[in-house]
Design an enzyme around this catalytic site. Structure first.
Site, PDB file in Angstrom:
ATOM      1  N   CYS A 173       0.814  -1.220   0.000  1.00  0.00           N
ATOM      2  CA  CYS A 173       0.000   0.000   0.000  1.00  0.00           C
ATOM      3  C   CYS A 173       0.847   1.270   0.000  1.00  0.00           C
ATOM      4  O   CYS A 173       0.315   2.369  -0.161  1.00  0.00           O
ATOM      5  CB  CYS A 173      -0.962   0.007   1.181  1.00  0.00           C
ATOM      6  SG  CYS A 173      -2.223  -1.254   0.991  1.00  0.00           S
ATOM      7  N   HIS A 199      -3.232   7.206   2.846  1.00  0.00           N
ATOM      8  CA  HIS A 199      -3.652   5.914   2.290  1.00  0.00           C
ATOM      9  C   HIS A 199      -5.005   5.556   2.899  1.00  0.00           C
ATOM     10  O   HIS A 199      -5.240   5.751   4.091  1.00  0.00           O
ATOM     11  CB  HIS A 199      -2.608   4.848   2.629  1.00  0.00           C
ATOM     12  CG  HIS A 199      -3.061   3.479   2.240  1.00  0.00           C
ATOM     13  ND1 HIS A 199      -3.498   3.178   0.970  1.00  0.00           N
ATOM     14  CD2 HIS A 199      -3.175   2.318   2.958  1.00  0.00           C
ATOM     15  CE1 HIS A 199      -3.848   1.907   0.916  1.00  0.00           C
ATOM     16  NE2 HIS A 199      -3.667   1.362   2.112  1.00  0.00           N
ATOM     17  N   ASN A 231     -10.128  -0.054   0.028  1.00  0.00           N
ATOM     18  CA  ASN A 231      -8.662   0.015  -0.060  1.00  0.00           C
ATOM     19  C   ASN A 231      -8.237  -0.499  -1.442  1.00  0.00           C
ATOM     20  O   ASN A 231      -8.342  -1.692  -1.722  1.00  0.00           O
ATOM     21  CB  ASN A 231      -8.049  -0.832   1.057  1.00  0.00           C
ATOM     22  CG  ASN A 231      -6.526  -0.784   1.058  1.00  0.00           C
ATOM     23  OD1 ASN A 231      -5.909  -0.250   0.134  1.00  0.00           O
ATOM     24  ND2 ASN A 231      -5.923  -1.338   2.094  1.00  0.00           N
TER      25      ASN A 231
HETATM   26  N1  ACO Z   1     -18.188  -8.555   9.715  1.00  0.00           N
HETATM   27  C1  ACO Z   1     -18.556  -8.818  10.992  1.00  0.00           C
HETATM   28  N2  ACO Z   1     -17.671  -9.164  11.939  1.00  0.00           N
HETATM   29  C2  ACO Z   1     -16.391  -9.274  11.582  1.00  0.00           C
HETATM   30  C3  ACO Z   1     -15.934  -9.020  10.275  1.00  0.00           C
HETATM   31  C4  ACO Z   1     -16.904  -8.656   9.323  1.00  0.00           C
HETATM   32  N3  ACO Z   1     -16.593  -8.386   8.043  1.00  0.00           N
HETATM   33  N4  ACO Z   1     -14.605  -9.184  10.232  1.00  0.00           N
HETATM   34  C5  ACO Z   1     -14.205  -9.526  11.462  1.00  0.00           C
HETATM   35  N5  ACO Z   1     -15.294  -9.588  12.279  1.00  0.00           N
HETATM   36  C6  ACO Z   1     -15.318  -9.938  13.706  1.00  0.00           C
HETATM   37  C7  ACO Z   1     -14.151 -10.798  14.109  1.00  0.00           C
HETATM   38  O1  ACO Z   1     -14.423 -12.163  13.870  1.00  0.00           O
HETATM   39  C8  ACO Z   1     -14.044 -10.492  15.579  1.00  0.00           C
HETATM   40  O2  ACO Z   1     -14.996 -11.226  16.275  1.00  0.00           O
HETATM   41  P1  ACO Z   1     -14.649 -11.836  17.734  1.00  0.00           P
HETATM   42  O3  ACO Z   1     -14.397 -10.634  18.624  1.00  0.00           O
HETATM   43  O4  ACO Z   1     -15.882 -12.603  18.073  1.00  0.00           O
HETATM   44  O5  ACO Z   1     -13.427 -12.673  17.537  1.00  0.00           O
HETATM   45  C9  ACO Z   1     -14.445  -9.014  15.667  1.00  0.00           C
HETATM   46  O6  ACO Z   1     -15.194  -8.757  14.458  1.00  0.00           O
HETATM   47  C10 ACO Z   1     -13.255  -8.085  15.727  1.00  0.00           C
HETATM   48  O7  ACO Z   1     -12.311  -8.481  14.728  1.00  0.00           O
HETATM   49  P2  ACO Z   1     -10.963  -7.704  14.502  1.00  0.00           P
HETATM   50  O8  ACO Z   1     -10.197  -8.312  13.358  1.00  0.00           O
HETATM   51  O9  ACO Z   1     -10.255  -7.532  15.787  1.00  0.00           O
HETATM   52  O10 ACO Z   1     -11.586  -6.312  14.025  1.00  0.00           O
HETATM   53  P3  ACO Z   1     -10.900  -4.905  13.931  1.00  0.00           P
HETATM   54  O11 ACO Z   1     -11.658  -3.936  14.701  1.00  0.00           O
HETATM   55  O12 ACO Z   1      -9.415  -4.985  14.157  1.00  0.00           O
HETATM   56  O13 ACO Z   1     -11.118  -4.550  12.382  1.00  0.00           O
HETATM   57  C11 ACO Z   1      -9.863  -4.480  10.350  1.00  0.00           C
HETATM   58  C12 ACO Z   1     -10.557  -5.368  11.384  1.00  0.00           C
HETATM   59  C13 ACO Z   1     -10.915  -3.624   9.705  1.00  0.00           C
HETATM   60  C14 ACO Z   1      -9.207  -5.371   9.311  1.00  0.00           C
HETATM   61  C15 ACO Z   1      -8.788  -3.608  11.046  1.00  0.00           C
HETATM   62  O14 ACO Z   1      -8.009  -4.402  11.894  1.00  0.00           O
HETATM   63  C16 ACO Z   1      -7.880  -2.883  10.099  1.00  0.00           C
HETATM   64  O15 ACO Z   1      -8.287  -1.965   9.419  1.00  0.00           O
HETATM   65  N6  ACO Z   1      -6.578  -3.227  10.084  1.00  0.00           N
HETATM   66  C17 ACO Z   1      -5.547  -2.509   9.322  1.00  0.00           C
HETATM   67  C18 ACO Z   1      -5.729  -2.538   7.812  1.00  0.00           C
HETATM   68  C19 ACO Z   1      -4.523  -1.870   7.160  1.00  0.00           C
HETATM   69  O16 ACO Z   1      -4.149  -0.758   7.453  1.00  0.00           O
HETATM   70  N7  ACO Z   1      -3.852  -2.585   6.263  1.00  0.00           N
HETATM   71  C20 ACO Z   1      -2.616  -2.037   5.687  1.00  0.00           C
HETATM   72  C21 ACO Z   1      -2.736  -1.744   4.289  1.00  0.00           C
HETATM   73  S1  ACO Z   1      -3.261  -3.096   3.316  1.00  0.00           S
HETATM   74  C22 ACO Z   1      -1.924  -3.569   2.322  1.00  0.00           C
HETATM   75  O17 ACO Z   1      -0.824  -3.172   2.458  1.00  0.00           O
HETATM   76  C23 ACO Z   1      -2.233  -4.575   1.195  1.00  0.00           C
END
Ligand code: ACO
Length: 329
Positions: free
Chosen positions: A116, A256, A286
């Site tokens: 990214c 980003h 993204n």
């Molecule tokens: N719908 C409903 N629930 C979901 C979903 C979904 N789509 N996805 C995950 N959950 C659930 C999980 O199972 C978890 O449930 P649990 O508590 O019962 O285990 C709960 O929601 C929380 O999951 P987390 O993964 O901890 O959710 P988080 O708040 O961290 O959000 C996300 C996830 C959106 C991916 C976030 O962590 C994020 O944005 N991370 C960084 C992304 C990023 O910057 N990437 C870098 C660039 S990408 C690249 O370089 C290619």
């Protein structure tokens, strides 16, 4: 003699027509619109449905419009750099295909990874080429068909990504506009949290890698989230302090687009009002290497000559950084 800097003299993008909405995703995996909107800020993303078209096609479309818009003939282009993690093929480079498609017969071309942060790293590379005096017209493309490496049965990643391409033209500027400074960083410790396991020389494609879904993106979201906030906020603060700027001097922050909560946290930590932060993640998700040009393209009519912009990214690797850019038109 005044210093030669690399200025953006045009920006153009391509976004596929098909919209994949949160409601569509509700029918594919166990998720809901409310969760996706509140956890990420995303409402829909664009998907390139045509199986015969990929990153080179989207990049070519963006570049075609860029050349038309800037009145540049393809033969004038010296270099094309394409940032992508979804090249059409491992080789030849997607930049090569884009240049061929557009008749850029005099350009040398190459791809650049950095996930990214690909567009930011490619932009910095292109700017240094211009500053050296060796090249006059450099095209930087960010193009990713993320739908090609997204597992649409994995709710933790399939809600995040979309397809798009964007391109800028960089040219020498002696009026004091262009890239003023850059800070780029990498840390291989992040490799375990965000990757595509197979398809490279370590695990070439096999029945086993396909069965194990190793050609899709894997992400452990929480550590990436934390690293993205501290990484981007850190370099934004660093580039502002290093250049004795204050948030009031900055017209726009161009971050980003990975998660709205990450963008808001970075703005808060850098003491920067959200009204001057470009956000379009709601419409595109993204798009990896295309997020920065997509923002510049959508805000182009609001930008003024001399405006200070801070571009910042965070991506797999980890890779991250910030560029201070003075808008040139
Ligand atoms: N719908 C409903 N629930 C979901 C979903 C979904 N789509 N996805 C995950 N959950 C659930 C999980 O199972 C978890 O449930 P649990 O508590 O019962 O285990 C709960 O929601 C929380 O999951 P987390 O993964 O901890 O959710 P988080 O708040 O961290 O959000 C996300 C996830 C959106 C991916 C976030 O962590 C994020 O944005 N991370 C960084 C992304 C990023 O910057 N990437 C870098 C660039 S990408 C690249 O370089 C290619």
């Amino acid at each position: 003699m005044s210093q030669i800097r690399a200025a953006v003299t045009g920006v153009n993008c391509f976004v596929p027509e098909h919209r994949l909405t949160n409601t569509d995703l509700e029918k594919m995996v166990e998720t809901n619109d409310e969760w996706i909107k509140t956890r990420t800020g995303i409402e829909e993303r664009r998907i390139l449905k045509d199986k015969d078209k990929a990153a080179a096609y989207m990049g070519s479309q963006a570049v075609k419009g860029l050349l038309e818009k800037t009145g540049t003939s393809p033969e004038e282009i010296d270099v094309v750099i394409c940032a992508t993690v979804t090249p059409d093929m491992m080789f030849p480079d997607t930049a090569n295909l884009i240049a061929y498609e557009n008749g850029m017969k005099n350009a040398f071309t190459f791809d650049l990874g950095a996930a990214c942060s690909g567009f930011l790293f490619a932009f910095n590379t292109a700017a240094r080429f211009i500053e050296s005096g060796a090249y006059k017209k450099v095209v930087v493309v960010g193009s990713d068909k993320m739908s090609a490496i997204t597992d649409y049965t994995d709710r933790s990643t399939c809600i995040l990504f979309g397809d798009a391409a964007g391109a800028v033209l960089l040219e020498p500027n002696d009026e004091g506009n262009g890239m003023m400074d850059s800070i780029l960083r990498s840390d291989g410790q992040g490799a375990e949290f965000l990757y595509q396991a197979a398809g490279g020389s370590l695990r070439p494609a096999s029945h086993d890698t396909v069965d194990a879904k190793q050609h899709f993106i894997y992400q452990n979201g929480r550590p990436v989230f934390k690293a993205a906030v501290s990484g981007m906020a850190g370099v934004v603060q660093e580039i502002i302090a290093k250049n004795k700027l204050s948030p009031d001097d900055i017209a726009w922050v161009v971050p980003h687009q990975a998660n709205l909560r990450i963008i808001e946290a970075v703005a808060r930590m850098a003491d920067f009002p959200m009204e001057r932060v470009m956000v379009n993640i709601n419409k595109y998700g993204n798009t990896t290497a295309a997020t920065l040009p997509l923002c510049l393209w959508e805000w182009e009519s609001q930008l003024k000559k001399g405006d200070n912009l801070i571009l910042t990214t965070f991506g797999g690797g980890y890779t991250w950084g910030a560029i201070w850019l003075k808008w040139a038109y």
